[in-house]
Design a protein around this motif. Structure first.
Motif, mmCIF file in Angstrom:
data_model
loop_
_atom_site.group_PDB
_atom_site.id
_atom_site.type_symbol
_atom_site.label_atom_id
_atom_site.label_comp_id
_atom_site.label_asym_id
_atom_site.label_seq_id
_atom_site.Cartn_x
_atom_site.Cartn_y
_atom_site.Cartn_z
ATOM 1 N N SER A 1 0.799 -1.188 -0.022
ATOM 2 C CA SER A 1 -0.075 0.096 -0.184
ATOM 3 C C SER A 1 0.818 1.261 -0.071
ATOM 4 O O SER A 1 2.036 1.218 0.769
ATOM 5 N N ARG A 2 0.615 2.109 -0.820
ATOM 6 C CA ARG A 2 1.009 3.360 -0.966
ATOM 7 C C ARG A 2 0.339 4.371 -0.037
ATOM 8 O O ARG A 2 1.003 5.674 0.080
ATOM 9 N N PHE A 3 -0.510 4.217 0.430
ATOM 10 C CA PHE A 3 -1.145 4.938 1.435
ATOM 11 C C PHE A 3 -1.341 4.889 2.834
ATOM 12 O O PHE A 3 -2.338 5.206 3.655
ATOM 13 N N ILE A 4 -0.431 3.882 3.389
ATOM 14 C CA ILE A 4 -0.296 3.777 4.858
ATOM 15 C C ILE A 4 1.137 4.454 5.045
ATOM 16 O O ILE A 4 1.934 4.747 4.309
ATOM 17 N N PRO A 5 1.437 4.693 6.357
ATOM 18 C CA PRO A 5 2.728 5.169 6.870
ATOM 19 C C PRO A 5 3.652 4.511 6.427
ATOM 20 O O PRO A 5 4.156 3.323 6.134
ATOM 21 N N GLY A 6 4.854 5.382 5.547
ATOM 22 C CA GLY A 6 5.940 4.649 4.836
ATOM 23 C C GLY A 6 5.789 4.520 3.568
ATOM 24 O O GLY A 6 6.785 4.240 2.736
ATOM 25 N N GLY A 7 4.444 4.473 3.227
ATOM 26 C CA GLY A 7 4.302 4.216 1.503
ATOM 27 C C GLY A 7 4.170 5.625 0.886
ATOM 28 O O GLY A 7 4.090 6.612 1.425
ATOM 29 N N ARG A 8 4.361 5.409 -0.334
ATOM 30 C CA ARG A 8 4.507 6.895 -1.323
ATOM 31 C C ARG A 8 3.676 6.612 -2.417
ATOM 32 O O ARG A 8 4.047 5.781 -3.350
ATOM 33 N N PRO B 1 -11.070 -17.033 9.113
ATOM 34 C CA PRO B 1 -10.097 -16.869 10.292
ATOM 35 C C PRO B 1 -9.018 -17.906 10.088
ATOM 36 O O PRO B 1 -7.948 -17.681 11.094
ATOM 37 N N ARG B 2 -8.960 -18.758 9.266
ATOM 38 C CA ARG B 2 -7.644 -19.648 9.105
ATOM 39 C C ARG B 2 -6.460 -18.706 8.550
ATOM 40 O O ARG B 2 -5.272 -19.341 8.747
ATOM 41 N N PHE B 3 -6.615 -17.718 8.210
ATOM 42 C CA PHE B 3 -5.747 -16.859 7.422
ATOM 43 C C PHE B 3 -5.325 -15.589 8.039
ATOM 44 O O PHE B 3 -6.117 -14.807 8.350
ATOM 45 N N ARG B 4 -4.012 -15.261 7.926
ATOM 46 C CA ARG B 4 -3.614 -14.033 8.414
ATOM 47 C C ARG B 4 -3.146 -12.798 7.406
ATOM 48 O O ARG B 4 -2.910 -13.445 6.203
ATOM 49 N N THR B 5 -3.833 -11.698 7.331
ATOM 50 C CA THR B 5 -3.579 -10.709 6.368
ATOM 51 C C THR B 5 -2.787 -9.503 6.958
ATOM 52 O O THR B 5 -2.643 -9.297 8.159
ATOM 53 N N ALA B 6 -2.011 -8.682 6.081
ATOM 54 C CA ALA B 6 -1.072 -7.359 6.432
ATOM 55 C C ALA B 6 -1.338 -6.756 5.345
ATOM 56 O O ALA B 6 -1.245 -7.182 4.114
ATOM 57 N N GLU B 7 -0.783 -5.223 5.461
ATOM 58 C CA GLU B 7 -0.503 -4.287 4.630
ATOM 59 C C GLU B 7 0.973 -3.855 4.892
ATOM 60 O O GLU B 7 1.367 -3.921 5.898
ATOM 61 N N THR B 8 1.723 -3.632 3.657
ATOM 62 C CA THR B 8 2.965 -3.196 3.869
ATOM 63 C C THR B 8 3.374 -2.148 2.985
ATOM 64 O O THR B 8 2.876 -1.820 1.793
ATOM 65 N N PRO B 9 4.066 -0.953 3.434
ATOM 66 C CA PRO B 9 4.357 0.303 2.609
ATOM 67 C C PRO B 9 4.933 -0.190 1.296
ATOM 68 O O PRO B 9 6.108 -0.781 1.367
ATOM 69 N N VAL B 10 4.686 0.663 0.430
ATOM 70 C CA VAL B 10 5.207 0.415 -1.063
ATOM 71 C C VAL B 10 5.214 1.749 -1.727
ATOM 72 O O VAL B 10 4.478 2.636 -1.082
ATOM 73 N N THR B 11 6.166 1.835 -2.685
ATOM 74 C CA THR B 11 5.961 3.193 -3.448
ATOM 75 C C THR B 11 5.449 2.920 -4.870
ATOM 76 O O THR B 11 6.259 2.030 -5.470
#
Length: 276
Positions: free
Chosen positions: A148-155, A227-237
């Motif tokens: 995600s470009r829209f979370i802290p650290g993303g651009r 509920p069996r799966f885990r998800t996350a977002e990570t910053p990208v540009t």
């Protein structure tokens, strides 16, 4: 000599037949990592060549697999791919667009024994530097990682206003509503998927209903709700050119209308596997 093979479109998953488009596979080097980085491309010319040159150092650590939709521009010659440490070139011959390319690549990755897949578009918009962080999140047990470009650290660099509004005010809120979990950058193809998620018979990504852009939406929604799966977002540009035409394969009227139609279907969870 590279190994050349062909996908049959009838491979087997975890007990269930996979619907995979016909494709050719040329392997340029042996498997060397637990995760592969799949680059989706069709006729990107110098953009994909520049991107692969940038990724060449990362390709010494992560196997890079090109998932080509049938390019005719000569940008994927094998000598160049070898020079950029690309592991394999998959060329789709059967019908379908992006989702068909995804099924092709995911089936290949599972057959090759990868623990997960990191995906990135081949149009040069994405900075590939976060790839190791995607792998770290997969290592930690996350099954669906959204860049995600829209979370802290993303651009978000030079994002066209129409794109910004569509993602922030329509696309992401609707996906989030269906997923019961906040998603901020739902049109971004820079993602990662665990083999556990891709091979799951309830998620069932290997179906011919996934032909254009549906599979991205389905995987995001269903991995969040299950509920069996885990998800996350990570910053990208993600960067767009400062001037000139916005690079896209989606036509402004018919293409965007099609994307909206698929979005509404996904939000209604139309693509869930039918149950008896």
């Amino acid at each position: 000599m590279p190994e050349t093979g062909a996908g049959t479109g009838t491979g087997t998953g975890t007990g269930t037949a996979r619907a995979v488009p016909q494709f050719d596979a040329v392997e340029l080097r042996p498997k060397g990592s637990k995760y592969c980085v799949v680059v989706f491309v069709i006729n990107e010319g110098e953009k994909i060549r520049a991107q692969l040159a940038t990724m060449a150092e990362l390709a010494e650590t992560f196997d890079v697999v090109i998932a080509d939709g049938g390019s005719t521009d000569g940008s994927l010659d094998l000598d160049s791919l070898r020079g950029w440490n690309v592991r394999a070139l998959l060329t789709k011959r059967g019908p379908g667009k992006l989702s068909a390319q995804m099924r092709m690549a995911f089936s290949y990755a599972l057959d090759q024994g990868y623990d997960g897949v990191i995906t990135i578009d081949g149009n040069g918009k994405d900075d590939p530097a976060p790839i190791p962080e995607f792998a770290r999140l997969l290592d930690s047990g996350v099954d669906h990682v959204q860049g995600s470009r829209f979370i802290p650290g993303g651009r978000a660099v030079n994002t066209p206003l129409s794109r910004w509004l569509a993602v922030r005010l329509l696309h992401a809120p609707l996906i989030s509503l269906a997923a019961r979990e906040r998603h901020t950058d739902t049109t971004n193809g820079f993602r990662a998927y665990s083999a556990r998620l891709l091979g799951d018979e309830t998620i069932a990504p290997f179906r011919d209903v996934f032909m254009t852009y549906e599979l991205h939406y389905h995987l995001a929604i269903e991995s969040s709700r299950d509920p069996r799966f885990r998800t996350a977002e990570t910053p990208v540009t993600r960067s767009y050119p400062a001037k000139g035409k916005t690079p896209t394969k989606i036509s402004p009227v018919r293409g965007n209308a099609h994307v909206l139609q698929l979005l509404f279907r996904a939000v209604r969870r139309t693509y869930r596997r039918p149950t008896a």
